[in-house]
Design an enzyme around this catalytic site. Structure first.
Site, PDB file in Angstrom:
ATOM      1  CB  CYS A   1      -1.111   0.071   1.190  1.00  0.00           C
ATOM      2  SG  CYS A   1      -2.010  -1.603   1.201  1.00  0.00           S
TER       3      CYS A   1
ATOM      4  CG  HIS B   1      -2.932   3.470   2.518  1.00  0.00           C
ATOM      5  ND1 HIS B   1      -3.715   3.154   1.111  1.00  0.00           N
ATOM      6  CD2 HIS B   1      -3.119   2.317   3.260  1.00  0.00           C
ATOM      7  CE1 HIS B   1      -3.965   1.914   1.237  1.00  0.00           C
ATOM      8  NE2 HIS B   1      -3.611   1.402   2.558  1.00  0.00           N
TER       9      HIS B   1
ATOM     10  CG  ASN C   1      -6.668  -0.628   1.591  1.00  0.00           C
ATOM     11  OD1 ASN C   1      -6.124  -0.114   0.785  1.00  0.00           O
ATOM     12  ND2 ASN C   1      -6.033  -1.148   2.657  1.00  0.00           N
TER      13      ASN C   1
END
Length: 325
Positions: free
Chosen positions: A117, A252, A282
């Protein structure tokens, strides 16, 4: 020569949207107790996009085309394509090479970066180095992921968290050391590799082992906040730029509780955070460019704004980019 500046952005989301209610109904039918309220309370997520028959490279290419239009740059003017992904189409060729063919950027070199990520921030840092050193003038940086294909849809801890999508930036030389990317901070600590991982591996060219994301949620929550806070303070110190003077924080998009806790630790009001986790869930390496593009297109992020972009993910990895848009 100057720093790399974001001159265009684009994003792509699959058409299929799965709401919390739909996902909860599927899980409940399997005897896995879940509800819309439970998901929102713990994550802030309301829905996610799923790729179905699409590929990571296709989504990346669509986001890239929109970023080129936004930047008013032809694909033939690109010197390099970097794709951040943990879910490539193939072991090789790279997703970036497939994008190169898609957008016909035949003058560009192409390669992938894998930092989970944090991948998009890592990719931006590499692009900035090539531009600021004079080796490239225009670079396409893309984050593209299809995490829905590495999710165990019977694991409530992970299946409610992730979605699919792609986002892209075109970076060009700013010609001004006081604009574009001002500073970079990258971190990693492999001691925490077990708290967020996909355990499968190659053995004699065959994939063996557990093919799904496994996560220690409490450990990830704790370490994510810790890494992000340290990185934010580090980059402001490197840049001699006050934390409170940053216009927008684009973290993020993993979990609203992580973002809220980070804001509390840094003393930053919630209205300075760009939040899209409710709409996109996500999307791993795609989450930062998706959120940035969303806020830029709706008019919040404006030219000359100072933006802090932060990624954190498996590895354990973390990275921050401070930029004047």
């Amino acid at each position: 020569m100057g720093n790399a500046r974001i001159v265009g952005s684009g994003s792509f989301l699959p058409e299929k949207i799965v709401s919390n209610e739909e996902l909860a109904a599927t899980l409940n039918s399997k005897g896995i107790k879940t509800s819309d309220e439970w998901i929102i309370q713990r994550t802030g997520i309301c829905q996610r996009h799923l790729a179905e028959n699409l590929t990571t490279s296709y989504m990346a290419g669509e986001a890239a085309k929109l970023a080129l239009l936004d930047a008013d740059i032809k694909s033939s003017e690109l010197d390099m394509i970097i794709v951040a992904t943990s879910t490539p189409d193939n072991v090789f060729p790279s997703t970036a090479c497939l994008v190169q063919a898609n957008i016909q950027a035949y003058s560009a070199s192409a390669f992938d970066i894998q930092a989970a990520c944090s991948g998009f921030v890592y990719a931006l840092s590499v692009a900035n180095s090539f531009i600021s050193s004079g080796f490239a003038k225009n670079i396409m940086v893309i984050g593209s992921e299809i995490f829905s294909r590495i999710i165990d849809w019977n694991d409530r801890k992970t299946c409610v968290l992730f979605g699919d999508g792609a986002g892209a930036f075109v970076l060009s030389e700013s010609g001004d050391l006081h604009s574009g990317i001002l500073s970079v901070d990258l971190q990693a600590n492999g001691d925490y590799s077990s708290i967020l991982s996909v355990g499968s591996h190659f053995n004699n060219s065959a994939i063996v082992g557990d093919p799904f994301i496994r996560m220690d949620g409490q450990a990830v929550f704790k370490q994510a906040i810790n890494f992000l806070e340290i990185s934010a303070r580090n980059i402001c110190k490197k840049s001699n730029f006050p934390l409170e003077s940053i216009d927008w924080f684009v973290p993020h998009q993993a979990n609203i509780r992580i973002m809220n806790a980070l804001g509390h630790k840094l003393g930053i009001p919630n209205d300075k955070f760009i939040i899209t986790v409710d709409k996109h869930a996500n999307t791993s390496a795609a989450s930062i460019p998706l959120a940035f593009d969303y806020a830029r297109k709706d008019g919040r992020i404006k030219e000359r704004d100072v933006v802090l972009m932060q990624g954190v993910g498996g590895g354990f990895t973390c990275g921050s980019i401070l930029a004047v848009v």
